[in-house]
Design a protein around this motif. Structure first.
Motif, PDB file in Angstrom:
ATOM      1  N   THR A 133      -9.632  -3.882  -8.010  1.00 44.97           N
ATOM      2  CA  THR A 133     -10.187  -5.093  -7.409  1.00 44.97           C
ATOM      3  C   THR A 133      -9.242  -5.530  -6.293  1.00 44.97           C
ATOM      4  O   THR A 133      -8.030  -5.605  -6.506  1.00 44.97           O
ATOM      5  N   GLU A 134      -9.811  -5.792  -5.137  1.00 42.96           N
ATOM      6  CA  GLU A 134      -9.009  -6.063  -3.956  1.00 42.96           C
ATOM      7  C   GLU A 134      -9.479  -7.319  -3.235  1.00 42.96           C
ATOM      8  O   GLU A 134     -10.662  -7.653  -3.259  1.00 42.96           O
ATOM      9  N   ALA A 135      -8.502  -7.981  -2.576  1.00 45.50           N
ATOM     10  CA  ALA A 135      -8.841  -9.086  -1.676  1.00 45.50           C
ATOM     11  C   ALA A 135      -7.966  -8.949  -0.439  1.00 45.50           C
ATOM     12  O   ALA A 135      -6.751  -8.696  -0.559  1.00 45.50           O
ATOM     13  N   TRP A 136      -8.596  -9.084   0.732  1.00 44.03           N
ATOM     14  CA  TRP A 136      -7.901  -8.913   2.005  1.00 44.03           C
ATOM     15  C   TRP A 136      -8.168 -10.115   2.893  1.00 44.03           C
ATOM     16  O   TRP A 136      -9.217 -10.767   2.761  1.00 44.03           O
ATOM     17  N   ASP A 137      -7.273 -10.371   3.822  1.00 40.31           N
ATOM     18  CA  ASP A 137      -7.541 -11.514   4.701  1.00 40.31           C
ATOM     19  C   ASP A 137      -8.715 -11.185   5.641  1.00 40.31           C
ATOM     20  O   ASP A 137      -9.409 -12.083   6.124  1.00 40.31           O
ATOM     21  N   SER A 138      -8.996  -9.907   5.862  1.00 42.29           N
ATOM     22  CA  SER A 138     -10.159  -9.543   6.687  1.00 42.29           C
ATOM     23  C   SER A 138     -10.536  -8.083   6.408  1.00 42.29           C
ATOM     24  O   SER A 138      -9.715  -7.301   5.915  1.00 42.29           O
ATOM     25  N   GLN A 139     -11.752  -7.717   6.768  1.00 38.31           N
ATOM     26  CA  GLN A 139     -12.184  -6.323   6.616  1.00 38.31           C
ATOM     27  C   GLN A 139     -11.361  -5.431   7.552  1.00 38.31           C
ATOM     28  O   GLN A 139     -11.036  -4.291   7.208  1.00 38.31           O
ATOM     29  N   ALA A 140     -10.984  -5.987   8.683  1.00 38.68           N
ATOM     30  CA  ALA A 140     -10.187  -5.215   9.647  1.00 38.68           C
ATOM     31  C   ALA A 140      -8.841  -4.821   9.041  1.00 38.68           C
ATOM     32  O   ALA A 140      -8.369  -3.693   9.211  1.00 38.68           O
ATOM     33  N   SER A 141      -8.235  -5.754   8.286  1.00 34.22           N
ATOM     34  CA  SER A 141      -6.945  -5.435   7.653  1.00 34.22           C
ATOM     35  C   SER A 141      -7.118  -4.312   6.646  1.00 34.22           C
ATOM     36  O   SER A 141      -6.289  -3.405   6.536  1.00 34.22           O
ATOM     37  N   HIS A 142      -8.227  -4.393   5.893  1.00 35.68           N
ATOM     38  CA  HIS A 142      -8.475  -3.334   4.913  1.00 35.68           C
ATOM     39  C   HIS A 142      -8.634  -1.997   5.626  1.00 35.68           C
ATOM     40  O   HIS A 142      -8.018  -0.994   5.275  1.00 35.68           O
ATOM     41  N   LYS A 143      -9.446  -2.000   6.681  1.00 37.60           N
ATOM     42  CA  LYS A 143      -9.703  -0.753   7.421  1.00 37.60           C
ATOM     43  C   LYS A 143      -8.385  -0.203   7.992  1.00 37.60           C
ATOM     44  O   LYS A 143      -8.104   0.994   7.886  1.00 37.60           O
ATOM     45  N   ALA A 144      -7.558  -1.094   8.527  1.00 38.28           N
ATOM     46  CA  ALA A 144      -6.282  -0.653   9.118  1.00 38.28           C
ATOM     47  C   ALA A 144      -5.375  -0.044   8.051  1.00 38.28           C
ATOM     48  O   ALA A 144      -4.639   0.917   8.310  1.00 38.28           O
ATOM     49  N   SER A 145      -5.480  -0.549   6.831  1.00 36.16           N
ATOM     50  CA  SER A 145      -4.596  -0.042   5.765  1.00 36.16           C
ATOM     51  C   SER A 145      -4.847   1.441   5.507  1.00 36.16           C
ATOM     52  O   SER A 145      -3.961   2.187   5.097  1.00 36.16           O
ATOM     53  N   LEU A 146      -6.085   1.865   5.771  1.00 39.60           N
ATOM     54  CA  LEU A 146      -6.431   3.260   5.482  1.00 39.60           C
ATOM     55  C   LEU A 146      -5.722   4.222   6.439  1.00 39.60           C
ATOM     56  O   LEU A 146      -5.686   5.427   6.218  1.00 39.60           O
ATOM     57  N   SER A 147      -5.146   3.653   7.499  1.00 34.72           N
ATOM     58  CA  SER A 147      -4.419   4.493   8.466  1.00 34.72           C
ATOM     59  C   SER A 147      -2.912   4.479   8.217  1.00 34.72           C
ATOM     60  O   SER A 147      -2.163   5.180   8.911  1.00 34.72           O
ATOM     61  N   LEU A 148      -2.476   3.655   7.281  1.00 37.33           N
ATOM     62  CA  LEU A 148      -1.039   3.630   6.981  1.00 37.33           C
ATOM     63  C   LEU A 148      -0.608   4.982   6.400  1.00 37.33           C
ATOM     64  O   LEU A 148      -1.311   5.530   5.527  1.00 37.33           O
ATOM     65  N   PRO A 149       0.514   5.510   6.846  1.00 32.49           N
ATOM     66  CA  PRO A 149       0.983   6.801   6.311  1.00 32.49           C
ATOM     67  C   PRO A 149       1.051   6.807   4.781  1.00 32.49           C
ATOM     68  O   PRO A 149       0.606   7.757   4.132  1.00 32.49           O
ATOM     69  N   SER A 150       1.549   5.710   4.193  1.00 30.82           N
ATOM     70  CA  SER A 150       1.698   5.656   2.728  1.00 30.82           C
ATOM     71  C   SER A 150       0.335   5.738   2.042  1.00 30.82           C
ATOM     72  O   SER A 150       0.160   6.393   1.016  1.00 30.82           O
ATOM     73  N   VAL A 151      -0.657   5.063   2.652  1.00 32.97           N
ATOM     74  CA  VAL A 151      -1.995   5.049   2.041  1.00 32.97           C
ATOM     75  C   VAL A 151      -2.668   6.413   2.232  1.00 32.97           C
ATOM     76  O   VAL A 151      -3.274   6.966   1.311  1.00 32.97           O
ATOM     77  N   LYS A 152      -2.521   6.974   3.441  1.00 36.13           N
ATOM     78  CA  LYS A 152      -3.117   8.297   3.689  1.00 36.13           C
ATOM     79  C   LYS A 152      -2.530   9.328   2.730  1.00 36.13           C
ATOM     80  O   LYS A 152      -3.236  10.163   2.168  1.00 36.13           O
ATOM     81  N   ASP A 153      -1.243   9.205   2.488  1.00 33.45           N
ATOM     82  CA  ASP A 153      -0.571  10.146   1.575  1.00 33.45           C
ATOM     83  C   ASP A 153      -1.093   9.957   0.153  1.00 33.45           C
ATOM     84  O   ASP A 153      -1.410  10.939  -0.540  1.00 33.45           O
ATOM     85  N   ALA A 154      -1.240   8.684  -0.257  1.00 35.93           N
ATOM     86  CA  ALA A 154      -1.727   8.409  -1.617  1.00 35.93           C
ATOM     87  C   ALA A 154      -3.158   8.921  -1.784  1.00 35.93           C
ATOM     88  O   ALA A 154      -3.512   9.513  -2.801  1.00 35.93           O
ATOM     89  N   ILE A 155      -3.982   8.714  -0.755  1.00 38.32           N
ATOM     90  CA  ILE A 155      -5.368   9.189  -0.818  1.00 38.32           C
ATOM     91  C   ILE A 155      -5.399  10.708  -0.946  1.00 38.32           C
ATOM     92  O   ILE A 155      -6.122  11.274  -1.765  1.00 38.32           O
TER      93      ILE A 155
END
Lengths: 100, 100
Positions: free
Chosen positions: A50-72
């Motif tokens: 379950t997630e909450a973000w200040d905006s959809q854009a922040s969520h979308k940007a997180s998917l480009s973070l190296p740490s998140v890409k690696d985890a995915i």
């Protein structure tokens, strides 16, 4: 705000490994107000996120973070299925940093 | 830890009123680690509540708090249906105070 509620099924026997991957780096995602990973006690393979973000854009940007890409990349092989995926609009609550 | 994910349907036109009742007093519940109230953008009557508690006992005790009993009494008439009710076991995450 932007929220997500998702249920996924881990490959049998891999839930704990998948949960730990999902929990890595969760505190380093700009705009993330809440990100909780939980087991489903009724299903040994099921995980709820379950997630909450200040905006959809922040969520979308997180998917480009190296740490998140690696985890995915590491987590994807351990996911057998995505059972539920709901987008929400968080209004407020406790344990959520409502943006200024 | 103990968690809940629930979807309820407000009586048509009463979602905002129900959301504000649900949000009252959410920060005064001992053992509550996260309590987020969200709208479902796909359904004008639907509300999602995602919760994390340090224990099921804390959650159960919260239902006896005067503030919560009062909110339940005022909110109940505005609830048309409970669509989904899932118990979870939160493991960790961001925006959740993992107990000691």
């Amino acid at each position: 705000m932007y929220g997500l509620i998702g249920k996924m099924k881990a490959v049998p026997g891999q839930r704990d490994a998948l949960v730990s991957i999902l929990l890595e780096g969760v505190s380093g995602m700009p705009g993330c107000l809440s990100y909780i990973v939980a087991q489903d006690p009724a299903d040994p393979d099921a995980i709820w996120v379950t997630e909450a973000w200040d905006s959809q854009a922040s969520h979308k940007a997180s998917l480009s973070l190296p740490s998140v890409k690696d985890a995915i990349a590491r987590g994807r092989p351990l996911i057998a299925a995505f059972d539920q995926h709901v987008e929400t609009v968080p209004v407020g609550g406790h344990g959520i940093l409502v943006p200024g």
